[in-house]
Scaffold this motif. Structure first.
Motif, PDB file in Angstrom:
ATOM      1  N   ASP A   1      -8.582  -5.502  16.775  1.00  0.00           N
ATOM      2  CA  ASP A   1      -9.880  -5.644  16.107  1.00  0.00           C
ATOM      3  C   ASP A   1     -10.439  -7.054  16.309  1.00  0.00           C
ATOM      4  O   ASP A   1     -11.628  -7.227  16.597  1.00  0.00           O
TER       5      ASP A   1
ATOM      6  N   ASP B   1     -10.240  -9.402   4.438  1.00  0.00           N
ATOM      7  CA  ASP B   1     -10.011  -8.955   3.053  1.00  0.00           C
ATOM      8  C   ASP B   1      -8.944  -7.860   3.004  1.00  0.00           C
ATOM      9  O   ASP B   1      -8.178  -7.788   2.034  1.00  0.00           O
ATOM     10  N   ARG B   2      -8.896  -7.010   4.026  1.00  0.00           N
ATOM     11  CA  ARG B   2      -7.898  -5.940   4.050  1.00  0.00           C
ATOM     12  C   ARG B   2      -6.503  -6.466   4.388  1.00  0.00           C
ATOM     13  O   ARG B   2      -5.499  -5.926   3.924  1.00  0.00           O
ATOM     14  N   LEU B   3      -6.441  -7.515   5.192  1.00  0.00           N
ATOM     15  CA  LEU B   3      -5.154  -8.014   5.681  1.00  0.00           C
ATOM     16  C   LEU B   3      -4.534  -9.082   4.777  1.00  0.00           C
ATOM     17  O   LEU B   3      -3.306  -9.174   4.673  1.00  0.00           O
TER      18      LEU B   3
ATOM     19  N   ASP C   1      -1.503  -8.711   2.320  1.00  0.00           N
ATOM     20  CA  ASP C   1      -0.170  -8.477   2.889  1.00  0.00           C
ATOM     21  C   ASP C   1       0.414  -9.713   3.556  1.00  0.00           C
ATOM     22  O   ASP C   1       1.433  -9.606   4.258  1.00  0.00           O
TER      23      ASP C   1
ATOM     24  N   GLY D   1     -14.926  -6.834   6.498  1.00  0.00           N
ATOM     25  CA  GLY D   1     -13.795  -6.717   5.585  1.00  0.00           C
ATOM     26  C   GLY D   1     -12.444  -6.854   6.241  1.00  0.00           C
ATOM     27  O   GLY D   1     -11.419  -6.613   5.597  1.00  0.00           O
ATOM     28  N   TRP D   2     -12.413  -7.271   7.511  1.00  0.00           N
ATOM     29  CA  TRP D   2     -11.155  -7.367   8.269  1.00  0.00           C
ATOM     30  C   TRP D   2     -10.138  -8.234   7.539  1.00  0.00           C
ATOM     31  O   TRP D   2      -9.030  -7.799   7.251  1.00  0.00           O
TER      32      TRP D   2
ATOM     33  N   ALA E   1      -4.648  -5.240  13.994  1.00  0.00           N
ATOM     34  CA  ALA E   1      -5.457  -6.373  13.538  1.00  0.00           C
ATOM     35  C   ALA E   1      -5.879  -7.239  14.726  1.00  0.00           C
ATOM     36  O   ALA E   1      -7.025  -7.697  14.795  1.00  0.00           O
TER      37      ALA E   1
ATOM     38  N   SER F   1       0.826  -1.204   0.000  1.00  0.00           N
ATOM     39  CA  SER F   1       0.000   0.000   0.000  1.00  0.00           C
ATOM     40  C   SER F   1       0.863   1.257   0.000  1.00  0.00           C
ATOM     41  O   SER F   1       2.072   1.201   0.258  1.00  0.00           O
TER      42      SER F   1
ATOM     43  N   VAL G   1       0.649  -2.839  12.031  1.00  0.00           N
ATOM     44  CA  VAL G   1      -0.569  -3.296  11.355  1.00  0.00           C
ATOM     45  C   VAL G   1      -1.127  -4.539  12.055  1.00  0.00           C
ATOM     46  O   VAL G   1      -2.337  -4.657  12.284  1.00  0.00           O
TER      47      VAL G   1
ATOM     48  N   ARG H   1      -3.208  -1.003  -4.628  1.00  0.00           N
ATOM     49  CA  ARG H   1      -2.029  -1.789  -4.313  1.00  0.00           C
ATOM     50  C   ARG H   1      -0.973  -1.572  -5.394  1.00  0.00           C
ATOM     51  O   ARG H   1      -1.291  -1.465  -6.582  1.00  0.00           O
TER      52      ARG H   1
ATOM     53  N   ALA I   1      -8.806  -0.067  -2.166  1.00  0.00           N
ATOM     54  CA  ALA I   1      -7.493   0.083  -1.539  1.00  0.00           C
ATOM     55  C   ALA I   1      -6.454  -0.212  -2.613  1.00  0.00           C
ATOM     56  O   ALA I   1      -6.218  -1.377  -2.952  1.00  0.00           O
TER      57      ALA I   1
END
Length: 328
Positions: A176, A187-189, A192, A184-185, A173, A93, A169, A134, A132
């Protein structure tokens, strides 16, 4: 075998990022090597992909020369960023690139954005625009940039900043995950995951700070858990537990995460043992929520094994502590 040759050809094209000159140089090697042998040597692509045609322009005689020619056209700042970006695995990102390329102790997101845009315009960077965005380096470009920075202080600094960024990060995480997993937790992580692996490798195996690695393993273990990468996640937990003088709260979290992975691996005896060790470590720390979690998991593992009498005590203590701390 025709199918094996076809698979090897596809692998070569993918590994060389479909760069025409690279494929042309690989094809020239067929006179001396089989397709499978060429494919198996692509980890040394800059040595393998050279041409014996000395009448060709110098930049077309080797893959390295072609990339070097493009690299030489960059400004010093663009070259520096490109070298730093070689620390990333897969995509990354804007925030991650900014963290790694901090200069003079400060980060300038818009300056990094300008440089990324310039590298993309020169076809040295891929961009996938989405909710987001990339960024990524073609593998051949990444390897070239990594060789340029190898052995330099710049590379060590980039690796340390990369690890620190992904440790932060992962810490968020886990927070959360530990409260209420937001939409979307994962899906965002998930994009990476290779960067988490690289940071773990640097801190727990390489030259990085071991305590950062232990906390990183504790925090990003839940990502491996949710992705179903249980055996790999457990290997990182074992690495983290081998680090000396780790704070009890970190040890407790590593053991608690490992317990969940063992449970999902159907290794219930190991799951119970790990969560009991987690509770013991949390008792030596100020992490009350961690202790409540571990006690609850201990009760669950006893009950799952129909050991209900042994489940009652940790269950009752977990409920008592949760009520006392106002934790719903």
């Amino acid at each position: 075998d025709v199918d094996q040759s076809r698979d090897a050809l596809r692998s070569i094209c993918e590994r060389l990022d479909a760069i025409p000159l690279a494929i042309e140089l690989a094809a020239a090697r067929v006179r001396a090597l089989s397709v499978g042998e060429i494919s198996s040597r692509l980890h040394e692509c800059f040595q393998l992909l050279t041409s014996s045609d000395r009448s060709a322009a110098p930049r077309r005689q080797t893959l390295a020369a072609m990339i070097q020619w493009s690299y030489d056209l960059l400004t010093p700042e663009e070259q520096s960023l490109l070298r730093c970006l070689s620390i990333f695995r897969s995509t990354f990102s804007l925030a991650a690139a900014t963290a790694v390329y901090a200069r003079g102790g400060t980060s300038d997101e818009y300056r990094v954005l300008d440089l990324l845009t310039s590298l993309a315009d020169k076809s040295l960077l891929t961009v996938k625009v989405a909710l987001a965005t990339r960024y990524g380096l073609l593998e051949t470009i990444r390897e070239f940039a990594a060789q340029k920075s190898a052995g330099e202080d710049e590379a060590m600094t980039a690796a340390s900043r990369h690890a620190e960024h992904f440790a932060a990060v992962a810490a968020q995480a886990y927070r959360d995950f530990d409260t209420r997993v937001p939409p979307g937790w994962l899906d965002r992580l998930a994009p990476d995951i290779d960067n988490f692996r690289a940071a773990l490798e640097w801190t727990l195996v390489g030259a990085g700070e071991r305590h950062i690695g232990a906390q990183l393993a504790a925090d990003c273990g839940v990502i491996f858990l949710r992705l179903g990468l249980l055996a790999e996640g457990l290997r990182w937990c074992e690495r983290a537990l081998s680090v000396a003088d780790v704070p009890p709260a970190t040890v407790g979290r590593v053991e608690y995460v490992a317990s969940m992975m063992y449970n999902n691996s159907l290794a219930y005896t190991h799951a119970l043992e790990a969560t009991q060790r987690a509770a013991a470590s949390f008792r030596q720390s100020a992490d009350e929520r961690g202790l409540i979690r571990a006690l609850s998991q201990t009760a669950y593992q006893f009950a799952r094994a129909s050991r209900f009498d042994e489940a009652q005590s940790p269950a009752a203590e977990a409920i008592r502590r949760a009520r006392k701390s106002g934790d719903p």
